[in-house]
Design a protein around this motif. Structure first.
Motif, PDB file in Angstrom:
ATOM      1  N   PHE A   3       0.857  -1.173   0.000  1.00 33.02           N
ATOM      2  CA  PHE A   3       0.000   0.000   0.000  1.00 33.02           C
ATOM      3  C   PHE A   3       0.896   1.226   0.000  1.00 33.02           C
ATOM      4  O   PHE A   3       1.820   1.322   0.811  1.00 33.02           O
ATOM      5  CB  PHE A   3      -0.871  -0.037   1.261  1.00 33.02           C
ATOM      6  N   ASP A   4       0.638   2.101  -0.952  1.00 30.76           N
ATOM      7  CA  ASP A   4       1.370   3.360  -0.982  1.00 30.76           C
ATOM      8  C   ASP A   4       2.894   3.160  -0.995  1.00 30.76           C
ATOM      9  O   ASP A   4       3.639   3.852  -0.292  1.00 30.76           O
ATOM     10  CB  ASP A   4       0.962   4.182   0.258  1.00 30.76           C
ATOM     11  N   VAL A  18      -0.426  -4.959  -6.171  1.00 25.59           N
ATOM     12  CA  VAL A  18       0.298  -6.232  -6.193  1.00 25.59           C
ATOM     13  C   VAL A  18       1.599  -5.984  -6.945  1.00 25.59           C
ATOM     14  O   VAL A  18       1.589  -5.435  -8.052  1.00 25.59           O
ATOM     15  CB  VAL A  18      -0.538  -7.312  -6.906  1.00 25.59           C
ATOM     16  N   THR A  19       2.714  -6.346  -6.350  1.00 25.98           N
ATOM     17  CA  THR A  19       3.994  -6.119  -7.029  1.00 25.98           C
ATOM     18  C   THR A  19       4.479  -7.369  -7.753  1.00 25.98           C
ATOM     19  O   THR A  19       5.087  -7.284  -8.809  1.00 25.98           O
ATOM     20  CB  THR A  19       5.056  -5.616  -6.028  1.00 25.98           C
TER      21      THR A  19
END
Lengths: 436, 248
Positions: free
Chosen positions: B11-12, B55-56
């Protein structure tokens, strides 16, 4: 006094236009128009920093070369019927281009007595009231409306009379291909002691390009009650200005909801005086605006007596490059103890280019009162939006649902299901069409 | 049914989930437990498609389809239900009307005819009866002014109407007194069957006294550090999260 003023060409044009107004010189109505014209000359068109017109630009309107309707326009019965709400078919009043048209109206058996203003003004009490208000008029456009009022209608409900059903007043503006025309409808409602009436007003236009500049007065005697719904549905390329004066005597009640779809410039001015103990006012409004539509509300509520109540709640849904404003002041006079007043404005902004100005204001000169005021400006709540989407609603439908739910609390205060259905179908539909 | 493979998400710009792999089959109930800040709710939000979470790397398959490419509404229609830790209040939207819209959204997607309000009311009444819910839930606006317990019950009512294949209940027990917890759990149990699956995200073991999981996973610092059967939850309760987080 007028010759000490330097008039702009726009003001001169209106003064010239006034000379064309055919009238029986010397009549009481002509005198009233004269007083109003003098007041207009004194007030003049508002400049951009005028405190009553802070949030709207009237320059384009003032500089438009208006003419007056030459002859009564014809409107078909079918057109009228298409705008009469179910339940009002047996009692409705129709104004065409600002003038009451009895032939198109349905007044048989109506327990409201109707009288042309030119005749009713012979009553000294009414004459005194109208002259006084014309002399003290603070709104240049309302002064202009009275100055150009060729005829008005006085609706009187006798003491102890409850008008059965709902009375509709339909204002039809025909619009003119030949150029912009100004209409100045004038309605005066006199409600006797303990009388009741339910009224729906609707403003529509066949074609645009007109300027409807309406003034009406609601004078409620002791214990009288009014349920009032206004639907502003003029085409975009029209100008809609209105001034509504409401005088509430002891224990009288006035409950009003205005639903506006906006025009290139629409402004509603309410001036309310709670004159005697126990008077109650509810003033609600909802505007749904898109494109370059505008709606501006200017409200002054004077609590002049103790134990009176006023509630205001206005909501605006603004999309595209639309603009809305709310400039409202509640004035609680010295001695108006135990006043209960609240004022709330909520704005839902749906685009980056829309604009909302709000100025809720309170002036209290009494020491035992309960008053609140506030304004909110927000966008669609991302958490609510996501929540609805996780239940399978598309982003578009979810946004629509949230937009509708925003307006719902005001629309639901309308007592007439037919009007609610229409508003759901038209006002909010236009946002759907724009893929809000 | 659900296959999470080496999921990294955050997140962020902050990575919260650091390689989660989990496989959930039809009819199974999985409990995901863990201390505060371990990434439990992030996992729920990622699975439900919250736009603020990214999602990375990694993959999530639902019934063989790439879940991460689907919008939130498509995930719902495909059969995923997210029970929120803090259900959102939506004033002005009638609960029954909203439930009908959500129900019909599925019908439309499936090419079926929408259910009219009267027929839907019968369905709603039946589901509410099964869950022992009062009629007031129909008339009120969506979660508007609901108590914590009422909101959670309303989530279970939505679950009953939407009949999801996989429900993810994010801290459904939080803020509930013991009576409300029992009512909500009984509702969940009534809706569970061999064809649907459940992910229970919880901080406390007490929920698992009412809803028996087949598997328990402990999440710590964005990773599953221990998996086991329901006895793991009891062990966690007696020994605390330090036991697994320090052990690993």
């Amino acid at each position: 006094m007028s010759d000490t003023l330097v008039e702009t060409s726009a003001e001169s044009a209106f003064l010239d236009l006034h000379k064309k107004l055919s009238s029986s010189e010397g009549s009481a109505l002509a005198k009233l128009r004269g007083v109003a014209l003098n007041q207009f000359e004194l007030l003049r068109f508002p400049h951009s920093k005028h405190e009553m017109f802070t949030y709207l630009n009237t320059k384009g309107l003032a500089e438009t070369a208006f003419s007056l309707a030459d002859a009564p326009a014809t409107v078909s019965q079918d057109f009228v019927a298409s705008h009469i709400y179910p339940g009002c078919e047996n009692q409705y009043l129709v104004f065409v281009d600002g003038v009451f048209n009895e032939n198109l109206s349905q007044v048989e058996g109506l327990s409201v007595s109707l009288m042309p203003l030119s005749k009713a003004i012979k009553d000294s009490k009414l004459n005194a009231y109208l002259s006084e208000t014309a002399k003290n008029e603070n709104d240049a456009f309302a002064a202009l409306s009275t100055a150009f009022c060729s005829e008005g209608l006085v609706c009187k409900v006798d003491d102890n009379t409850q008008v059965s059903g709902t009375l509709q007043v339909l204002f039809v503006s025909t619009g003119k291909e030949s150029g912009p025309v100004m209409h100045a409808p004038r309605l005066i409602w006199q409600l006797g002691k303990l009388s009741e009436v339910k009224v729906i007003e609707k403003f529509v236009g066949i074609e645009g390009g007109y300027f409807i500049n309406a003034v009406q007065d609601w004078l409620l005697a002791e214990g009288a009650g009014v349920t009032f719904t206004q639907v502003q549905a003029d085409p975009f390329d029209s100008w809609h200005f209105s001034k509504t004066r409401i005088h509430l005597n002891r224990n009288s009640r006035f409950a009003s909801t205005n639903a506006s779809s906006g025009t290139q410039l629409a402004r509603h001015h309410y001036d309310v005086r709670l004159k005697e103990e126990g008077a109650e006012l509810r003033l609600n409004g909802v505007s749904v605006l898109d494109g370059k539509e505008q709606v501006h509300n200017f409200i002054r509520i004077h609590h002049e007596a103790p134990q009176c109540t006023s509630h205001q709640h206005f909501k605006n849904i603004i999309n595209g490059q639309a603009r809305s404003s709310f400039d409202g002041t509640v004035i609680v006079n010295q001695g108006a103890q135990l006043t209960s007043s609240n004022q709330l404005i909520n704005n839902l902004m749906l685009s980056n280019d829309c604009h909302a100005d709000n100025k809720p204001n309170l002036m209290i000169f009494a020491d035992d009162v309960k008053c609140t005021h506030g304004a909110t400006i927000g966008q669609i709540d991302e958490n609510q939006w996501f929540y609805l989407q996780t239940r399978g609603l598309s982003a578009k439908i979810a946004k629509e649902l949230l937009t509708r739910s925003f307006a719902k609390s005001i629309i639901q205060t309308i007592e007439f299901p037919e009007v609610i259905n229409e508003l759901n179908g038209t006002l909010l539909k236009k946002l759907e069409a724009r893929n809000v | 049914m659900l296959e999470i493979k080496n999921l990294h998400a955050g997140f962020d710009g902050t990575e919260i989930l650091k390689g989660i792999s989990l496989s959930i089959n039809k009819g199974e109930t999985h409990a995901v437990m863990g201390p505060n800040g371990s990434g439990k709710s992030t996992l729920a939000k990622i699975l439900s498609g919250h736009p603020s979470y990214q999602v990375t790397s990694g993959e999530v398959l639902f019934d063989g389809k790439n879940l991460l490419e689907m919008e939130a509404e498509d995930r719902s229609i495909a059969g995923i239900f997210m029970g929120f830790q803090y259900p959102v209040e939506v004033p002005g939207v009638n609960n029954a009307e909203f439930l009908r819209m959500a129900y019909n959204a599925r019908k439309v997607k499936a090419g079926e005819e929408e259910v009219d309000p009267l027929d839907f009311d019968d369905l709603l009444s039946e589901k509410m009866k099964t869950l022992g819910m009062e009629n007031k839930y129909k008339e009120r606006n969506l979660n508007d002014g609901f108590s914590g317990g009422e909101k959670k019950k309303n989530e279970i009512l939505q679950m009953a109407i939407l009949e999801p294949k996989l429900s993810i209940l994010d801290e459904t027990d939080s803020g509930l007194d013991i009576d409300a917890l029992r009512v909500v759990s009984e509702g969940v149990n009534k809706l569970s069957n061999e064809n649907n699956s459940l992910i229970l995200i919880t901080h406390y073991q007490r929920l698992l006294d009412y809803i028996k999981p087949d598997f328990v996973h402990v999440l710590s610092k964005g990773k599953i550090v221990k998996s086991g059967d329901k006895s793991l939850a009891l062990e966690l309760e007696s020994q605390g999260y330090d036991w697994v987080t320090t052990e690993n």
